[in-house]
Motif scaffolding. Structure first.
Motif, PDB file in Angstrom:
ATOM      1  N   ILE A  75      20.713 -33.417 -28.511  1.00 24.48           N
ATOM      2  CA  ILE A  75      22.078 -33.828 -28.177  1.00 24.48           C
ATOM      3  C   ILE A  75      22.667 -34.422 -29.447  1.00 24.48           C
ATOM      4  CG2 ILE A  75      23.531 -35.369 -26.808  1.00 24.48           C
ATOM      5  CD1 ILE A  75      21.406 -35.349 -24.644  1.00 24.48           C
ATOM      6  N   PHE A  76      23.858 -33.956 -29.825  1.00 25.17           N
ATOM      7  CA  PHE A  76      24.531 -34.439 -31.022  1.00 25.17           C
ATOM      8  C   PHE A  76      25.726 -35.288 -30.610  1.00 25.17           C
ATOM      9  CE2 PHE A  76      22.311 -30.567 -31.974  1.00 25.17           C
ATOM     10  CZ  PHE A  76      21.728 -30.796 -33.200  1.00 25.17           C
ATOM     11  N   VAL A  77      25.823 -36.500 -31.178  1.00 23.90           N
ATOM     12  CA  VAL A  77      26.905 -37.414 -30.824  1.00 23.90           C
ATOM     13  C   VAL A  77      27.642 -37.870 -32.078  1.00 23.90           C
ATOM     14  CG1 VAL A  77      25.682 -38.212 -28.756  1.00 23.90           C
ATOM     15  CG2 VAL A  77      25.480 -39.507 -30.877  1.00 23.90           C
ATOM     16  N   ASP A  78      28.907 -38.271 -31.894  1.00 26.58           N
ATOM     17  CA  ASP A  78      29.709 -38.773 -33.014  1.00 26.58           C
ATOM     18  C   ASP A  78      29.468 -40.274 -33.207  1.00 26.58           C
ATOM     19  OD1 ASP A  78      31.198 -40.053 -31.013  1.00 26.58           O
ATOM     20  OD2 ASP A  78      32.913 -38.710 -31.195  1.00 26.58           O
ATOM     21  N   ARG A  79      30.241 -40.885 -34.092  1.00 25.68           N
ATOM     22  CA  ARG A  79      30.079 -42.312 -34.403  1.00 25.68           C
ATOM     23  C   ARG A  79      30.264 -43.208 -33.192  1.00 25.68           C
ATOM     24  NH1 ARG A  79      30.593 -43.066 -40.273  1.00 25.68           N
ATOM     25  NH2 ARG A  79      31.210 -41.054 -41.106  1.00 25.68           N
ATOM     26  N   GLU A  80      31.064 -42.760 -32.228  1.00 22.47           N
ATOM     27  CA  GLU A  80      31.309 -43.543 -31.013  1.00 22.47           C
ATOM     28  C   GLU A  80      30.258 -43.274 -29.936  1.00 22.47           C
ATOM     29  OE1 GLU A  80      34.027 -41.820 -32.533  1.00 22.47           O
ATOM     30  OE2 GLU A  80      34.385 -43.714 -33.578  1.00 22.47           O
ATOM     31  N   GLY A  81      29.316 -42.401 -30.217  1.00 28.27           N
ATOM     32  CA  GLY A  81      28.269 -42.091 -29.249  1.00 28.27           C
ATOM     33  C   GLY A  81      28.685 -41.069 -28.214  1.00 28.27           C
ATOM     34  N   LEU A  82      29.799 -40.374 -28.455  1.00 31.31           N
ATOM     35  CA  LEU A  82      30.255 -39.342 -27.523  1.00 31.31           C
ATOM     36  C   LEU A  82      29.671 -37.992 -27.921  1.00 31.31           C
ATOM     37  CD1 LEU A  82      33.985 -40.426 -27.226  1.00 31.31           C
ATOM     38  CD2 LEU A  82      32.123 -40.903 -25.629  1.00 31.31           C
ATOM     39  N   VAL A  83      29.246 -37.241 -26.936  1.00 28.63           N
ATOM     40  CA  VAL A  83      28.584 -35.964 -27.188  1.00 28.63           C
ATOM     41  C   VAL A  83      29.559 -34.965 -27.804  1.00 28.63           C
ATOM     42  CG1 VAL A  83      27.377 -34.020 -26.124  1.00 28.63           C
ATOM     43  CG2 VAL A  83      26.940 -36.348 -25.321  1.00 28.63           C
ATOM     44  N   VAL A  84      29.154 -34.370 -28.928  1.00 34.02           N
ATOM     45  CA  VAL A  84      29.941 -33.312 -29.565  1.00 34.02           C
ATOM     46  C   VAL A  84      29.285 -31.948 -29.366  1.00 34.02           C
ATOM     47  CG1 VAL A  84      31.040 -34.814 -31.259  1.00 34.02           C
ATOM     48  CG2 VAL A  84      28.899 -33.691 -31.852  1.00 34.02           C
ATOM     49  N   ASP A  85      27.974 -31.932 -29.173  1.00 34.43           N
ATOM     50  CA  ASP A  85      27.267 -30.677 -28.949  1.00 34.43           C
ATOM     51  C   ASP A  85      26.003 -30.950 -28.144  1.00 34.43           C
ATOM     52  OD1 ASP A  85      26.395 -28.047 -29.024  1.00 34.43           O
ATOM     53  OD2 ASP A  85      25.937 -28.047 -31.166  1.00 34.43           O
ATOM     54  N   TYR A  86      25.897 -30.225 -27.053  1.00 38.41           N
ATOM     55  CA  TYR A  86      24.700 -30.254 -26.201  1.00 38.41           C
ATOM     56  C   TYR A  86      24.341 -28.780 -26.079  1.00 38.41           C
ATOM     57  CZ  TYR A  86      21.874 -32.237 -22.348  1.00 38.41           C
ATOM     58  OH  TYR A  86      20.858 -32.667 -21.531  1.00 38.41           O
ATOM     59  N   PRO A  87      23.547 -28.258 -27.052  1.00 42.50           N
ATOM     60  CA  PRO A  87      23.346 -26.819 -27.198  1.00 42.50           C
ATOM     61  C   PRO A  87      23.058 -26.089 -25.883  1.00 42.50           C
ATOM     62  CG  PRO A  87      22.265 -27.983 -28.971  1.00 42.50           C
ATOM     63  CD  PRO A  87      22.732 -29.029 -27.983  1.00 42.50           C
ATOM     64  N   GLY A  88      23.842 -25.033 -25.668  1.00 37.94           N
ATOM     65  CA  GLY A  88      23.681 -24.208 -24.496  1.00 37.94           C
ATOM     66  C   GLY A  88      24.390 -24.726 -23.254  1.00 37.94           C
ATOM     67  N   LEU A  89      24.878 -25.974 -23.306  1.00 35.12           N
ATOM     68  CA  LEU A  89      25.535 -26.555 -22.133  1.00 35.12           C
ATOM     69  C   LEU A  89      26.970 -26.985 -22.390  1.00 35.12           C
ATOM     70  CD1 LEU A  89      22.659 -28.771 -20.681  1.00 35.12           C
ATOM     71  CD2 LEU A  89      23.438 -26.538 -19.883  1.00 35.12           C
ATOM     72  N   PHE A  90      27.183 -27.762 -23.444  1.00 34.44           N
ATOM     73  CA  PHE A  90      28.507 -28.313 -23.717  1.00 34.44           C
ATOM     74  C   PHE A  90      28.785 -28.306 -25.214  1.00 34.44           C
ATOM     75  CE2 PHE A  90      26.826 -30.507 -19.965  1.00 34.44           C
ATOM     76  CZ  PHE A  90      27.835 -30.269 -19.036  1.00 34.44           C
ATOM     77  N   LEU A  91      30.042 -28.061 -25.562  1.00 31.95           N
ATOM     78  CA  LEU A  91      30.490 -28.128 -26.947  1.00 31.95           C
ATOM     79  C   LEU A  91      31.891 -28.698 -26.943  1.00 31.95           C
ATOM     80  CD1 LEU A  91      30.068 -27.487 -29.961  1.00 31.95           C
ATOM     81  CD2 LEU A  91      31.075 -25.241 -29.506  1.00 31.95           C
TER      82      LEU A  91
END
Length: 93
Positions: A75-91
């Motif tokens: 799970i990839f998150v930005d500086r605020e901890g919000l998800v930017v990429d959840y491979p295969g599920l969310f982008l």
């Protein structure tokens, strides 16, 4: 659901931000927690033990390894901890 502080709702990556923002992270350390997992659309719920590991923090993006009893992903998150990429599920676009 005694002992579960966070909720994980299957149809949104936002709920992954809750434990990510609540914890203080050290790279390579795994944090385990009990959450209430809510499955959508059937709205069943159960207590699940989840694990997050901070793999890297680079250029404002942090990569976490997420593990539950039946699923594993980065799970990839930005500086605020919000998800930017959840491979295969969310982008985030």
């Amino acid at each position: 659901m005694t002992g579960a502080i966070d909720i994980d709702i299957s149809c949104t990556p936002f709920t992954n931000s809750l434990p990510i923002n609540r914890m203080e992270w050290v790279q390579g350390r795994t944090v385990s927690m009990d959450v209430v997992y809510l499955s959508v659309p059937d709205l069943t719920f159960r207590k699940v033990n989840q694990h997050y590991t901070l793999l890297r923090d680079s250029n404002g993006i942090r990569e976490f390894r997420y593990q539950s009893p039946t699923y594993e992903s980065s799970i990839f998150v930005d500086r605020e901890g919000l998800v930017v990429d959840y491979p295969g599920l969310f982008l985030r676009i």
